[in-house]
Write a protein that holds these residues in place. Sequence first.
Motif, short mmCIF file in Angstrom:
data_model
loop_
_atom_site.label_atom_id
_atom_site.label_comp_id
_atom_site.label_asym_id
_atom_site.label_seq_id
_atom_site.Cartn_x
_atom_site.Cartn_y
_atom_site.Cartn_z
N LEU A 183 -11.99 -4.64 4.47
CA LEU A 183 -11.19 -5.12 5.60
C LEU A 183 -11.64 -4.54 6.92
CD1 LEU A 183 -7.66 -4.78 3.96
CD2 LEU A 183 -9.07 -6.82 4.12
N ARG A 184 -12.45 -3.49 6.89
CA ARG A 184 -12.87 -2.79 8.11
C ARG A 184 -13.64 -3.75 9.03
NH1 ARG A 184 -14.53 2.56 6.41
NH2 ARG A 184 -12.37 3.10 6.80
N GLY A 185 -13.17 -3.88 10.25
CA GLY A 185 -13.79 -4.75 11.24
C GLY A 185 -13.34 -6.20 11.16
N LYS A 186 -12.58 -6.56 10.13
CA LYS A 186 -12.13 -7.94 9.96
C LYS A 186 -10.63 -8.09 10.21
CE LYS A 186 -15.58 -8.73 6.40
NZ LYS A 186 -15.80 -8.96 4.98
N LYS A 187 -9.84 -7.13 9.75
CA LYS A 187 -8.39 -7.20 9.88
C LYS A 187 -7.86 -5.84 10.27
CE LYS A 187 -7.62 -10.81 6.52
NZ LYS A 187 -6.48 -11.61 6.29
N THR A 202 -9.14 2.09 -2.71
CA THR A 202 -8.84 0.79 -3.31
C THR A 202 -7.42 0.81 -3.85
OG1 THR A 202 -11.16 0.55 -3.95
CG2 THR A 202 -9.57 -0.90 -5.04
N LEU A 203 -6.65 -0.23 -3.54
CA LEU A 203 -5.28 -0.37 -4.04
C LEU A 203 -5.06 -1.82 -4.46
CD1 LEU A 203 -3.36 1.62 -1.29
CD2 LEU A 203 -3.88 2.38 -3.60
N LYS A 208 -10.03 -3.27 -1.10
CA LYS A 208 -10.75 -2.08 -0.67
C LYS A 208 -10.67 -1.99 0.85
CE LYS A 208 -14.90 -0.09 -2.56
NZ LYS A 208 -16.24 -0.32 -3.00
N LEU A 209 -10.41 -0.81 1.36
CA LEU A 209 -10.32 -0.64 2.80
C LEU A 209 -11.63 -1.04 3.48
CD1 LEU A 209 -8.73 0.30 5.25
CD2 LEU A 209 -9.62 2.59 4.85
N SER A 210 -12.75 -0.70 2.88
CA SER A 210 -14.04 -1.03 3.49
C SER A 210 -14.26 -2.54 3.58
CB SER A 210 -15.18 -0.38 2.71
OG SER A 210 -15.19 -0.82 1.37
N LEU A 240 0.83 -1.20 0.00
CA LEU A 240 0.00 0.00 0.00
C LEU A 240 0.87 1.25 0.00
CD1 LEU A 240 -2.80 -1.00 2.51
CD2 LEU A 240 -3.03 -0.75 0.05
N ALA A 241 1.93 1.24 0.81
CA ALA A 241 2.82 2.39 0.86
C ALA A 241 3.52 2.60 -0.48
CB ALA A 241 3.86 2.19 1.96
#
Length: 76
Positions: A58-62, A44-45, A54-56, A11-12
């Motif tokens: 992974l939200r709440g999962k990782k 999204t990357l 997509k960040l959404s 991501l970076a």
Amino acid sequence: MKRTMALGLLLAAAIAAPPLAQQVKKSHIARMTLKVGDPAPDFTLLSDEWKNVKLSDLRGKKNVFLAVYVLAFTDG
């Protein structure tokens, strides 16, 4: 842990790399101000497996670690 670290580094690198598509004029770039504690905006990357992440998704999962190296790949 290794996968999370690899995703963070990818991501970076994706953020630091110049865009492949035609560049957008500065006047068309959205401006956003975040404060400490604000949720990160969705983005999204590409992953290390060349899949869209997509960040959404992974939200709440990782846990997501995003590092930005402003002067990466420069002579400075």
